[in-house]
Design a protein around this motif. Structure first.
Motif, PDB file in Angstrom:
ATOM      1  N   ILE A 176     -10.125  -0.133  -2.344  1.00 50.98           N
ATOM      2  CA  ILE A 176      -9.391  -0.613  -1.166  1.00 50.98           C
ATOM      3  C   ILE A 176      -8.253  -1.514  -1.628  1.00 50.98           C
ATOM      4  O   ILE A 176      -8.464  -2.493  -2.352  1.00 50.98           O
ATOM      5  N   GLY A 177      -7.037  -1.154  -1.195  1.00 50.29           N
ATOM      6  CA  GLY A 177      -5.863  -1.924  -1.590  1.00 50.29           C
ATOM      7  C   GLY A 177      -5.695  -3.163  -0.721  1.00 50.29           C
ATOM      8  O   GLY A 177      -6.035  -3.166   0.459  1.00 50.29           O
ATOM      9  N   VAL A 178      -5.183  -4.234  -1.341  1.00 51.58           N
ATOM     10  CA  VAL A 178      -4.823  -5.448  -0.597  1.00 51.58           C
ATOM     11  C   VAL A 178      -3.366  -5.744  -0.920  1.00 51.58           C
ATOM     12  O   VAL A 178      -3.011  -5.971  -2.079  1.00 51.58           O
ATOM     13  N   VAL A 179      -2.521  -5.704   0.097  1.00 47.74           N
ATOM     14  CA  VAL A 179      -1.086  -5.900  -0.135  1.00 47.74           C
ATOM     15  C   VAL A 179      -0.758  -7.383  -0.234  1.00 47.74           C
ATOM     16  O   VAL A 179      -1.214  -8.186   0.581  1.00 47.74           O
ATOM     17  N   THR A 180       0.008  -7.755  -1.246  1.00 46.08           N
ATOM     18  CA  THR A 180       0.538  -9.113  -1.336  1.00 46.08           C
ATOM     19  C   THR A 180       2.030  -9.083  -1.039  1.00 46.08           C
ATOM     20  O   THR A 180       2.806  -8.478  -1.779  1.00 46.08           O
ATOM     21  N   PHE A 181       2.406  -9.692   0.076  1.00 49.74           N
ATOM     22  CA  PHE A 181       3.819  -9.944   0.387  1.00 49.74           C
ATOM     23  C   PHE A 181       4.142 -11.352  -0.116  1.00 49.74           C
ATOM     24  O   PHE A 181       3.229 -12.169  -0.308  1.00 49.74           O
TER      25      PHE A 181
END
Lengths: 757, 227
Positions: B7-12
C-alpha cells in the motif's frame, strides 16, 4: 541603487560621524567599547551587528555572571553529551539514543502580536533542536497570562493559543503539555515560553562551527524580508512604556510550511553527511549565525551579503544583517559536497545560496556589491560582549510580604463550606480544565504520544522496537518565587521532577526559562540571583544537570515587574513506555494511597489566591531528599505495574488532585480523611514531596512495605469506585462530601469557554 | 502476519501523517510503500493512502495545489480503474479537489482547530476500506482539523445518502459543522474513500484512544487478498 552605503573606508575617513547607537539599544559605554575594539568608529552595518548581538537577549550580559553556577555546581553525571553553550544540550538516554530539549521565551513579541509572536516562538525553538542534528518530536508550552477576566487577556490568550496551534499543528509536532497560569502580575507582560524535544542517534550530533578553510557558507530556507528587525534588541531587551513607539514591525512573521520543509531538508542533508557545521537563524539573524559560526570554527569568514536572497529588494545591508525573518538556516559545506547539498534543497523546494566561505584571517568580513561594510573579529561580536555585574538588593518590601502569612485568613470550617470551597476552586481559571486550549493542538501526529496533557508529564516513545521513551514536565509557581526566589526555584524544580517520576520515568536532566523583570532594577536582580542559586543548588542535590536554557528579562511595565518566574523543565527516561503510570482512577477496588507528609502550608497557595486574593508568608518547605526517595519509589513500582495511577500534589492540594484523577477517566472514589487531620489542611495544603497513587489490592502489601522501608509516609485514604461513580470524601468535619462527576466536570470545563470561547 | 499486499503512502510537501499511515499499514499486516509527490508513478502498489497534514501549507485552499502534483495523474487514472484509495483529512481534501469525490471541506463552523477523540457510526460497509466493520458499528478515533466541515449541495447530499455513499457519521457532537454529520464518503464504485477523522492514529492502544482505526486498513488488505 545609488544610495550610499557606509563602508569600512568611509568609517576611517569620517571618524566622527554621529551614529544612532542609542536608538539601536546600545549604551554610550558599549558604543565606546566597540570603537576601542575596532580602533575606529563602526560602520553602520557593524553597528547594526553589535547592537543586536550585544543585546540582553543574545549576550546574556546581565545574567552571565550568575548562570556560571549551573556549570560550577554541575552534578556528577554521565548523561550529558553536549553541555550548556550550544544551541541546546544533548542527553544520553541509553541504547545509543540521545535527546535534546530546550525551552525558550517569546514573551515580548507575543504581547505585541499574539498570533505571530507565539507561532514564531515555536518555530525558533524547533530550529534550535534541529540544528543539533535531532528530529524534533514534541513541543510544550508554559504560558502565563494576566487576570483571566481582564479584557486584554481576551486579546492575548486566544491569539497565542491559535498561533501555537497554527504553527505547531502545521509543522507536524505533537503538543504534549505545558502550563496555563493566570495572575494579574503578568497583565502587561504575558509569558509565552516554548519547549521542544528532539531525538537522534549519538553519531548524529552536530555543532555550530565553521571549520575548514575554503568551505562554503550556505544560507537556505526562506528568503530574507523586513520582518523582525531589531527583535532581540529594541523589543526583547527593553521594558514596555506608555506612549512608546509601536513595536509591531519588530515581530517576525512565520511560515510553518517552510519550516516543515526545512526540517525534512535539514535532516536529509545531515544524514547524508553533507554538513560540516550548522546553525539556525533566530534572534539577530545573519549577524548571529555568521559571527557564531566563525567564532566557533576557524575564526574567519568572508560573506557576500548581496548574495542573500531577498523578499524585498529595497532592504539595506543593515536591515539584512538584523532581520529576524523566520525559517532560515546556515550550513557550512565542503566544495566537493555542495552540489549534493543543493540537490537535496531543490528536492524539498528550499531556496539555497552560497553566501560566503570560511577563511583563516580571524576576521568576519562582509561585502556589499564589492565594498567592504564589515571587518571585525567575530569573537567580539558573538562571545566577548559586555558583561555586567549589576547591583542587586533584597527588596524593601520582602520582609513585610513574608510577615503577612495566610494564618489570619478565614478557613472553611464545616462540610458545607469545604464543599463550596472545592467547587469554587475547581472552577477557578488556574485549576479549571484547559481543554478549550489543548484541543486546539494536535497531540497525535507522529504516532508516538504516550501521555499528553492533562497528564503529569508529556511522554513520547523514542524507539518503536524497544519502547524506550522520554517524559517531560515544566513547572513554576511564580507566587512561591515571589515570596522566596531561592526556594521558589527549588520548588519549581521539585514539582517538575516529581511530575516526571509520577509517570514512571527516571528524572535525568533540566532545562529552564528564567522570566524576570528589568535587570536594571536591583530588586529584580536580587530575585534573579537567588533563583539561579536555588536552581543550581537544587540540581546539584537531585543529580540532574542543567543542559541549557534561556533568560528573559524586561518583563516589566513601568516599575511593575512580573512575579519572578523561573520555569523549570525536567526530562526523564523510561525504558518501556508501556509501563508508564497514567494519572486517572481506573480500576474499581484499587486502594488509594497518599504518599508523603502533609503540613499546614497554605501561604502562597491556590486557595489563598482564589478565595482571598492573598499572597504573603512563606512557601511550602522544600525537601529534595524526600523528593528523591519518593521519585525512586514511583519509578520502581511504576515499572512493575504495581501502580495503576499516580498524580502529583501541587496547586490546590489533595482536593484538586482527587477531582482531576476522577475526571480523567470518569471514575470516582470513596475517600476517608485520616481522623487526626484537620480536614481543611488535609484537602488544601500544598506541602511538597507528595503524590496520590492507586494500587491493586494484590500489590498493596508490597508497596506498603517498600514505602515504609524507604521512609516514605504512607496514608491509606480510600478506594477507587466504579466508572461513573461519585467522588465521596468522608470525615470532613464529622460529615461527608459527595461530588458527582457531572457537576465537577461541568464546573471544570465551563470556565475557559465562558471566558474565551 | 503480513499479507504481501503493498500500500502506497503519498508524501506531498507538508504531509504530516505519512509516517503514521505507513505504521498503520504495517500494524494491519501490509507493506507500506513511500510514494513521492513529484514522481508520476505508483510503483505497482495495490492501494494508496493520501495522508493528513498541510500539503503546500494549505495555501490557496486545502488540497488545491497538491491536486496538481505529478503523482496525482496516475493516481486519478488508477482510481477510475478501481484502485482502492483512502484520503484522510488533508487527503480527503485532495480527493475533493481532484473531483474523485463530490463536495468540499470548509473551515470549521466554530473557527478553531479541534483535536478530540471522536465517536463515529459506520454507515456503509460496501467500500474497500470499511468492509470489515458492521453497519451501525460505533467507533472512537482521533479527529484533528481546522477545515473539516463537509459541504455539498442538497442534491448531492441526497444522492450520497440515497446511494449509501455516506461511509461514517459523527455521533454525540458534530465537531466541525459538517452537513448531515458526514465524517466520510465514498465514490460510486466504493474504491475511493475520504475520511476527515484519523484512523491511523488509533491502531495501538498505547498511543491511540482505541484500536478502532485498524479496521480501515485490515478491511482493504482483506479485500485485496480476496479479490
Amino acid at each position: 541603487m545609488s544610495r550610499h552605503v557606509d563602508t569600512v573606508t568611509d568609517a576611517a575617513a569620517n571618524p566622527d560621524a554621529a551614529q544612532p547607537f542609542a536608538e539601536l539599544g546600545l549604551k554610550p559605554d558599549e558604543y565606546q567599547q566597540i570603537r576601542e575594539i575596532l580602533g575606529r568608529r563602526p560602520t553602520s552595518a557593524e553597528l547594526a551587528m553589535y547592537s543586536v548581538m550585544w543585546s540582553e537577549h543574545c549576550s546574556y550580559k546581565s545574567s552571565k555572571v550568575h548562570l556560571r553556577q549551573f556549570g560550577d555546581k554541575k552534578p556528577e553525571t554521565d548523561a550529558l553529551l553536549v553541555g550548556i553553550g550550544e544551541n541546546a544540550g544533548v542527553v544520553d538516554i541509553g541504547d545509543g539514543w540521545a535527546v535534546t530539549f530546550k525551552v525558550e521565551s517569546h514573551n515580548h513579541p507575543s504581547y505585541v502580536e499574539p498570533y505571530q509572536g507565539a507561532a514564531t516562538g515555536i518555530g525558533g525553538i524547533v530550529r534550535d533542536i534541529l540544528s543539533m542534528g535531532a528530529r524534533p518530536v514534541a513541543v510544550m508550552d508554559p504560558l502565563r497570562f494576566g487576570a483571566a477576566d481582564h479584557p486584554d487577556t481576551r486579546r492575548v490568550l486566544p491569539g497565542v493559543v491559535a498561533g501555537i496551534g497554527g504553527y505547531g499543528n502545521c509543522l507536524g509536532l505533537p503538543n504534549i503539555g505545558g502550563e496555563v497560569v493566570f495572575d494579574s502580575s503578568y497583565q502587561g507582560n504575558p509569558l509565552v515560553n516554548a519547549l521542544c524535544v528532539g531525538t537522534m542517534r549519538h553519531e548524529d550530533i552536530h555543532l555550530a562551527s565553521a571549520k575548514g578553510v575554503g568551505n562554503l557558507v550556505v544560507l537556505y530556507g526562506a528568503k530574507t524580508g523586513g520582518d523582525g528587525i531589531g527583535g532581540v534588541s529594541v523589543l526583547a531587551s527593553e521594558t514596555f512604556d506608555e506612549g512608546g513607539p509601536a513595536k509591531r514591525p519588530s515581530v517576525q512573521v512565520g511560515d510553518p510550511f517552510m519550516e516543515k520543509l526545512l526540517i525534512e531538508c535539514t535532516l536529509e542533508v545531515l544524514h547524508a553527511g553533507l554538513v560540516e557545521g550548522i546553525q539556525d537563524l533566530g534572534g539577530a539573524g545573519i549577524s548571529c549565525a555568521t559571527s557564531e559560526l566563525a567564532s566557533n570554527g576557524e575564526g574567519g569568514m568572508h560573506v557576500r551579503l548581496d548574495a542573500v536572497p531577498l523578499r524585498d529588494a529595497t532592504l539595506t545591508p543593515e536591515e539584512i544583517l538584523m532581520s529576524e525573518s523566520q525559517e532560515r538556516m546556515c550550513a557550512v559545506v565542503t566544495p566537493e559536497k555542495i552540489d549534493a547539498f543543493l540537490a537535496i534543497c531543490r528536492k524539498w523546494d528550499v531556496t539555497a545560496d552560497v553566501i560566503g566561505e570560511v577563511t583563516s584571517t580571524g576576521r568576519l568580513v562582509i561585502e556589499w556589491h564589492g565594498e567592504i561594510i564589515v571587518d571585525v573579529p567575530p569573537r567580539t561580536v558573538a562571545h566577548d560582549g559586555p558583561v555586567y555585574n549589576r547591583p542587586l538588593a533584597r527588596p524593601d518590601w520582602q520582609d513585610e510580604l513574608i510577615a503577612s502569612g495566610s494564618s489570619e485568613l478565614a478557613r472553611p470550617s464545616t462540610a458545607v463550606e469545604i464543599r463550596d470551597t472545592i467547587m469554587t476552586m475547581v472552577a477557578s481559571p488556574n485549576l479549571a480544565a484547559k481543554t478549550w486550549i489543548t484541543s486546539q493542538y494536535d497531540r497525535y501526529v507522529l504516532g508516538n504520544t504516550v501521555l499528553a496533557q492533562p497528564e503529569d508529564s508529556g511522554m513520547v516513545r523514542v524507539d518503536e522496537v524497544t519502547g524506550r521513551g522520554v517524559a517531560v514536565s515544566t513547572d513554576c509557581n511564580g507566587r512561591f518565587a515571589k515570596l522566596d526566589p531561592y526556594n521558589g526555584a527549588k520548588l519549581a524544580l521539585a514539582e517538575a521532577y516529581r511530575n516526571v517520576a509520577a509517570t514512571g520515568a527516571a528524572p535525568l536532566a533540566v532545562t529552564n526559562c528564567l522570566n524576570f523583570g528589568s535587570p536594571e532594577d536591583p530588586a529584580v536582580m536580587w530575585q534573579f540571583s537567588e533563583a539561579v542559586r536555588g536552581l543550581a543548588d537544587g540540581c546539584l542535590e537531585l543529580g540532574t544537570p542543567v543542559t541549557g536554557g534561556n533568560v528573559s528579562f524586561y518583563n516589566q511595565t513601568g516599575d511593575t515587574a512580573i512575579h519572578p518566574t523561573p520555569v523549570v523543565g525536567v526530562l526523564g527516561v523510561i525504558e518501556d513506555v508501556t509501563k508508564r503510570t497514567p494519572m486517572g482512577f481506573a480500576s474499581a477496588g484499587d486502594v488509594v494511597l497518599l504518599l508523603g507528609e502533609t503540613r499546614d502550608e497554605l501561604d502562597g497557595s491556590e486557595w489563598a489566591h482564589v478565595v482571598h486574593g492573598h499572597l504573603g508568608g512563606v512557601p511550602p518547605k522544600v525537601d529534595l531528599a524526600a523528593e528523591m526517595v519518593l521519585a525512586a519509589l514511583l519509578v520502581e513500582f511504576g515499572g512493575t505495574g504495581a501502580l495503576t495511577a499516580a498524580h502529583d500534589l501541587s496547586d490546590g492540594g489533595v482536593a484538586q488532585a482527587l477531582v482531576e484523577m476522577a475526571l480523567r477517566r470518569g471514575v470516582g472514589a470513596m475517600i476517608s480523611l485520616p481522623a487526626e487531620h484537620d480536614a481543611f489542611v488535609a484537602l488544601f495544603s500544598e506541602s511538597t514531596a507528595r503524590v496520590i497513587v492507586t494500587v491493586s489490592p494484590a500489590r498493596f502489601d508490597e508497596v506498603m512495605s517498600a514505602a515504609a522501608a524507604a521512609g516514605v509516609l504512607v496514608t491509606r485514604i480510600g478506594s477507587v469506585g466504579e466508572a461513573g461513580s461519585d467522588l465521596v470524601i468522608e470525615n470532613v468535619v464529622g460529615d461527608s462530601v459527595t461530588l458527582s462527576l457531572a457537576e465537577l466536570s461541568q464546573a471544570s470545563e465551563a470556565t475557559l469557554p465562558a471566558l474565551f470561547g | 502476519m503480513t499479507t504481501g499486499m503493498r500500500i502506497g503512502v503519498v508524501t506531498f510537501p507538508g504531509s504530516l501523517d505519512d509516517r503514521d499511515a505507513a505504521r498503520a499499514i504495517r500494524v494491519a499486516g501490509g507493506e507500506a510503500v513511500s510514494l513521492w509527490h513529484a514522481d508520476a508513478d505508483l510503483h505497482g502498489v495495490d492501494a494508496v493512502v493520501l495522508p493528513g497534514g498541510f500539503s503546500y501549507g494549505d495555501y490557496l485552499r486545502c488540497g488545491a495545489i497538491a491536486r496538481f502534483a505529478p503523482v496525482m495523474t496516475p493516481l486519478i487514472d488508477a482510481a477510475k480503474g478501481g484502485l482502492p484509495i483512502l484520503g484522510i483529512c488533508n487527503g480527503f481534501q485532495v480527493l475533493c479537489e481532484s473531483h474523485l469525490l463530490p463536495g468540499a471541506l470548509v473551515r470549521n463552523d466554530h473557527l478553531h482547530f479541534i483535536c478530540r477523540d471522536q465517536k463515529l457510526r459506520i454507515e456503509s460497509t460496501s467500500t474497500a476500506w470499511t468492509s470489515g466493520f458492521e453497519v451501525g458499528q460505533e467507533i472512537v478515533i482521533p479527529l484533528k482539523n481546522g477545515e473539516g466541515g463537509y459541504v455539498a449541495d442538497e442534491n448531492t447530499l441526497d444522492q450520497l445518502e440515497g446511494e449509501g455513499r455516506v461511509v461514517a457519521r459523527y455521533l454525540d457532537i458534530n465537531p466541525n459543522g459538517s452537513r448531515r454529520d458526514i465524517a466520510g464518503i465514498t465514490n460510486e464504485r466504493g474504491n475511493v474513500v475520504g475520511l476527515m477523522p484519523h484512523p491511523e492514529h488509533a491502531v495501538e492502544s498505547l498511543t491511540g484512544p482505541t484500536t478502532d482505526g485498524l479496521g480501515f486498513f485490515t478491511s482493504v488488505l482483506t479485500s485485496l487478498v480476496n479479490r
